[in-house]
Design an enzyme around this catalytic site. Structure first.
Site, PDB file in Angstrom:
ATOM      1  N   ASP A   2       0.673  -1.242   0.013  1.00 55.34           N
ATOM      2  CA  ASP A   2      -0.027   0.134   0.149  1.00 55.34           C
ATOM      3  C   ASP A   2       0.891   1.186   0.009  1.00 55.34           C
ATOM      4  O   ASP A   2       2.046   1.308   0.657  1.00 55.34           O
ATOM      5  CB  ASP A   2      -0.810  -0.022   1.320  1.00 55.34           C
ATOM      6  N   ASN A  50     -10.675  -2.253  -5.943  1.00 54.75           N
ATOM      7  CA  ASN A  50      -9.700  -1.546  -6.491  1.00 54.75           C
ATOM      8  C   ASN A  50     -10.315  -1.101  -8.004  1.00 54.75           C
ATOM      9  O   ASN A  50      -9.684  -0.253  -8.650  1.00 54.75           O
ATOM     10  CB  ASN A  50      -8.486  -2.164  -6.593  1.00 54.75           C
TER      11      ASN A  50
END
Lengths: 237, 259
Positions: A2, A50
């Protein structure tokens, strides 16, 4: 994994540049995990949420994932990595699925470390898919619905042989798990690190393992564990 | 003595300032609190009897709910006893369950606005205790204030398994074809069959005291996108200041949900 987008933004680069630099971190962390004797490691590459990102970023990520798996496949194979994919097939670009399956096939006989690539993965989606597979067995008379237990449901997860996660590392300073392996990491020690993924490397993993070794895992009991050796996590995410 | 008076006066000033800072900032709708460290607090405070810790912890729960109400939180889930905790020896579990029962009675007492529910595998508890817990919480039925779920004998994996079974059963009871479940089983099936009757399938914020950094199965389904906040102090030592700081931390989080 991330913080690629933010890493790039801080440097005035396009988000995609952050993803590119993040690629090297993956190999370094794998090496570090092997050196430590970790047998299972899961990487969260692309989540079922996502898809909400811009079409341009999504298509970059699809092409990029396909290419990374392709270009790193032989190196991982040489390291003794067994690649396993966790995620949903629908929606995922065909090229990505093909590369994942080819990597699984190529590395099938390896046993130095298991690498679970979470691509189009979501923890809730996994539970829904597990339940659907289980419902199929109920429908076909192979399982009685009354016999469903946590142990039974575990057998229907994407990778039923993957042990529960001992240590879950979240870089990038966020303090949440974002739908990553909720079932498997129900008792995992959580380690949050302030570093963005492109800056992450094996030292980040080792620091997290050190922190893990200092934790007191009780599994609901009140007595502290007594161990002489620093415990090493079996399964890391 | 003088010092403690000064200290508490300063704390009140600081509390007011923190509350003022939080005006207008995002706040969690559903908060999960893992009230951890009662026994360790008792040991540290020099009590030989861990029951002192449970009692202090129970009293703190009542305080917490007051703070949450004031802060405008809609729903609080308290993790008071896990299904795994039930493996502890009975002489340890008995006194803890007594305090939980007393706490549930206190927070659902006449005149209070909260709607209290006990969630978890109550069948794992002695029958009388389970009945007493349910009866105590039932006194709050129909109340429209903050929802309070008290997790007792609770396990997140167990909750999901129970939700799956309950979704299957309700489908079959309505004369459904098992084949449809294979075709159309979705997140809603699990979300709609969780223990809590509030229907909230998402926890926004999880607070855990006593320095542990793990979820231990708490709200496993609901916490998929929860923000987490860990505090080093033991539960009975948790102050309103710590609570307000937690809310301040939440307000500063950037929640993207995958975007």
């Amino acid at each position: 994994m991330d913080g690629n987008g933010r890493w790039a933004k801080q440097r005035g680069l396009p988000r995609t540049e952050g993803h590119r630099v993040g690629e090297a971190a993956v190999l370094d962390v794998l090496e570090g995990a092997i050196e430590m004797g970790i047998k299972h490691i899961s990487l969260y590459a692309f989540s079922t949420e996502n898809w909400k990102r811009s079409p341009a970023e999504v298509s970059f990520l699809m092409n990029f994932s396909r290419d990374v798996i392709h270009r790193r496949r032989d190196a991982m194979h040489a390291m003794g990595v067994r690649v396993r994919w966790m995620g949903r097939e629908p929606k995922l670009w065909k090229g990505v699925v093909e590369e994942l399956k080819a990597a699984e096939e190529l590395t099938r006989g390896n046993d130095v470390i298991n690498l679970y690539m979470c691509v189009n993965y979501g923890g809730r989606a996994e539970l829904v898919d597990a339940t659907t597979a289980l419902a199929r067995d109920v429908r076909d008379g192979r399982l009685d619905a009354e016999d469903v237990s946590a142990k039974v449901l575990s057998r229907y997860m994407y990778q039923p042989t993957m042990p529960d996660v001992d240590l879950l590392i979240r870089p990038s300073g966020e303090q949440r798990t974002s739908n990553f392996l909720p079932w498997q990491s129900w008792y995992a020690e959580l380690v949050f690190q302030d570093i963005l993924w492109p800056d992450f490397d094996k030292r980040g993993l080792w620091r997290a393992c050190e922190e893990y070794a200092s934790r007191d895992r009780r599994y609901g009991g009140a007595l502290p564990n007594k161990t002489d050796d620093a415990p090493v996590p079996t399964s890391t995410a | 003595m003088v010092l403690s008076v000064i200290r508490s006066a300063l704390e009140r000033v600081y509390e007011r300032r923190l509350s003022a800072q939080l005006e207008g900032l995002p706040r969690p709708q559903h908060v999960g609190v893992m009230v951890d460290g009662n026994r360790r607090w008792a040991r540290g405070a020099g009590h030989d009897d861990p029951r002192e810790g449970y009692r202090a912890g129970g009293a703190k729960v009542v305080d917490l709910l007051g703070w949450c109400s004031t802060a405008g939180i809609a729903h609080v889930t308290l993790f008071m006893l896990s299904d795994d905790n039930l493996h502890r020896p009975p002489e340890q579990i008995g006194p803890l369950i007594e305090v939980i029962l007393e706490t549930v009675r206190n927070i659902s007492a006449p005149g209070l606005p909260w709607h209290v529910e006990v969630i978890g595998s109550l069948e794992l508890l002695p029958h009388d205790t389970a009945v007493a817990l349910k009866e105590a919480a039932a006194r709050s039925d129909g109340r429209t204030g903050m929802d309070v779920d008290v997790a007792v004998g609770y396990g997140g994996r167990r909750e999901i398994v129970d939700a799956v079974k309950s979704a299957f059963n309700s489908h079959m009871d309505q004369g459904g074809d098992p084949a449809d479940l294979v075709e159309a089983f979705s997140e809603q099936h699990i979300s709609q069959h969780l223990y809590s009757s509030t229907g909230r399938d998402q926890t926004d914020f999880i607070i855990r005291t006593s320095g542990e950094q793990r979820l231990s199965g708490f709200l496993l389904w609901q916490s998929a996108y929860a923000e987490m906040h860990f505090v080093d102090c033991y539960w009975p030592a948790f102050r309103r200041i710590d609570f307000l700081r937690a809310l301040r931390s939440f307000a500063g989080r950037v929640r993207r949900f995958g975007r």
